[in-house]
Design a protein around this motif. Structure first.
Motif, PDB file in Angstrom:
ATOM      1  N   SER A 152      43.007  44.907  23.671  1.00  0.00           N
ATOM      2  CA  SER A 152      44.025  45.744  24.305  1.00  0.00           C
ATOM      3  C   SER A 152      43.977  45.604  25.820  1.00  0.00           C
ATOM      4  O   SER A 152      45.002  45.693  26.494  1.00  0.00           O
ATOM      5  N   ARG A 153      42.791  45.349  26.372  1.00  0.00           N
ATOM      6  CA  ARG A 153      42.701  45.126  27.816  1.00  0.00           C
ATOM      7  C   ARG A 153      43.332  43.795  28.197  1.00  0.00           C
ATOM      8  O   ARG A 153      43.912  43.665  29.275  1.00  0.00           O
ATOM      9  N   ALA A 154      43.223  42.799  27.317  1.00  0.00           N
ATOM     10  CA  ALA A 154      43.901  41.529  27.574  1.00  0.00           C
ATOM     11  C   ALA A 154      45.411  41.730  27.576  1.00  0.00           C
ATOM     12  O   ALA A 154      46.134  41.173  28.414  1.00  0.00           O
ATOM     13  N   ALA A 155      45.902  42.541  26.637  1.00  0.00           N
ATOM     14  CA  ALA A 155      47.336  42.838  26.598  1.00  0.00           C
ATOM     15  C   ALA A 155      47.765  43.602  27.839  1.00  0.00           C
ATOM     16  O   ALA A 155      48.836  43.357  28.415  1.00  0.00           O
ATOM     17  N   ALA A 156      46.925  44.552  28.288  1.00  0.00           N
ATOM     18  CA  ALA A 156      47.245  45.319  29.490  1.00  0.00           C
ATOM     19  C   ALA A 156      47.303  44.415  30.718  1.00  0.00           C
ATOM     20  O   ALA A 156      48.157  44.586  31.599  1.00  0.00           O
ATOM     21  N   ASP A 157      46.402  43.439  30.783  1.00  0.00           N
ATOM     22  CA  ASP A 157      46.419  42.520  31.922  1.00  0.00           C
ATOM     23  C   ASP A 157      47.683  41.662  31.896  1.00  0.00           C
ATOM     24  O   ASP A 157      48.288  41.405  32.931  1.00  0.00           O
ATOM     25  N   TRP A 158      48.078  41.211  30.697  1.00  0.00           N
ATOM     26  CA  TRP A 158      49.333  40.447  30.582  1.00  0.00           C
ATOM     27  C   TRP A 158      50.498  41.308  31.045  1.00  0.00           C
ATOM     28  O   TRP A 158      51.379  40.841  31.775  1.00  0.00           O
ATOM     29  N   ALA A 196      39.572  39.978  26.619  1.00  0.00           N
ATOM     30  CA  ALA A 196      39.848  40.343  28.010  1.00  0.00           C
ATOM     31  C   ALA A 196      39.806  39.109  28.893  1.00  0.00           C
ATOM     32  O   ALA A 196      38.969  38.233  28.717  1.00  0.00           O
ATOM     33  N   PRO A 197      40.729  38.985  29.863  1.00  0.00           N
ATOM     34  CA  PRO A 197      40.798  37.814  30.724  1.00  0.00           C
ATOM     35  C   PRO A 197      39.639  37.751  31.702  1.00  0.00           C
ATOM     36  O   PRO A 197      39.045  38.767  32.042  1.00  0.00           O
ATOM     37  N   SER A 238      39.398  48.498  22.850  1.00  0.00           N
ATOM     38  CA  SER A 238      39.084  47.115  22.508  1.00  0.00           C
ATOM     39  C   SER A 238      39.351  46.159  23.672  1.00  0.00           C
ATOM     40  O   SER A 238      40.194  46.415  24.542  1.00  0.00           O
ATOM     41  N   ALA A 239      38.623  45.035  23.664  1.00  0.00           N
ATOM     42  CA  ALA A 239      38.848  43.993  24.670  1.00  0.00           C
ATOM     43  C   ALA A 239      40.238  43.393  24.522  1.00  0.00           C
ATOM     44  O   ALA A 239      40.864  42.998  25.508  1.00  0.00           O
TER      45      ALA A 239
END
Length: 274
Positions: A15-21, A134-135, A12-13
């Motif tokens: 989870s990618r936002a969380a990964a970037d954080w 996602a950022p 999911s997008a």
């Protein structure tokens, strides 16, 4: 054991936002990032999987993060099991566990995914839940401050919040909620202003006394003390508007109250066991 930040990812997008954080947090703390993708035991058969390969999800996210953050130290890990159980287990020894509020199993209109809610309720260490998609590429946003729940006088939560504010060079907004005494709340008569002022002065002093040793330990952190006559969920949701991070002690907002809070917030939330 090596200190590291762990982030759980799926396709999911969010989870990618969380990964970037998590990647930004790892850079700020000078720690490596471990990207974990949990593959359910009863996975899809090869025909249904194509072109999705579960073992490649974590490595794909790592590649995206390294392209965005070249100085990051990161590696991917694929683990078979039940997502909530695996993430709780790997998070036990992590410096910080980071998840998206909703994953690929999230449904429209539901703010908190089942995995995020289950892990937040029982995580052995501090974890951050990140909302949003996602950022976009570009420089990080300027710090908007860190908001902390100071009501529970949790040493773990206050220490986490002060350290986060120090790392970011951000102002710390310490929120202390209170309620009227039971007899006053149950009375049919209006509370006298002088009585209310006396009760509020007492709460202000409690907050000041609680924060005094932390102010001494973190002299470079600018602190805004805020005493509010509101229920915790409403107070924290209001105070976190525009904040970079909200920090809460899990005992202050247990169970259903935690889920209510998560559903109302748009900034990342750190849930700290206490």
């Amino acid at each position: 054991m090596q200190r590291e930040i762990i982030t759980g990812v799926d396709r999911s997008a969010r989870s990618r936002a969380a990964a970037d954080w998590a990647a930004r947090e790892a850079l700020v703390r000078g720690l490596p990032l471990r990207v974990v993708h949990v593959v359910p035991p009863a996975s899809l058969d090869p025909v249904e999987q194509w072109p999705y390969r579960p073992e490649a999800v974590a490595d794909h996210v790592v590649a995206e993060l390294l392209a965005r953050h070249p100085a990051l130290r990161a590696h991917g890990d694929s683990i078979t099991g039940t997502p909530a159980q695996v993430l709780r287990a790997v998070g036990q020894d992590a410096e910080l566990l980071v998840l998206g509020l909703r994953g690929e199993d999230g449904r429209a209109g539901v703010a908190v995914g089942s995995t995020a809610g289950a892990v937040a309720a029982e995580s052995a260490g501090p974890m951050v839940l990140v909302p949003g998609a996602a950022p976009e590429d570009g420089p990080p946003l300027p710090s908007a401050g860190v908001t902390v729940d100071a009501r529970a006088h949790s040493t773990a939560a206050l220490g986490f919040a002060f350290e986060e504010a120090r790392l970011r060079g951000a102002r710390l907004h310490a929120v202390h909620t209170w309620t009227l005494p039971a007899e006053a709340a149950a009375s049919p008569f209006r509370v006298l202003e002088e009585d209310r002022a006396d009760w509020e002065d007492h709460e202000v002093q409690l907050l000041s006394d609680t924060l005094r040793p932390w102010r001494a330990k973190f002299p470079g952190v600018d602190v805004l003390e805020d005493v509010v006559l509101l229920p915790p969920v409403e107070a924290f949701a209001h105070a976190s508007a525009g904040a970079e991070l909200l920090v809460v002690a899990r005992r202050t907002v247990p169970g259903p109250m935690l889920l209510q809070l998560l559903e109302r917030l748009r900034c990342p939330v750190a849930v700290v066991p206490s």
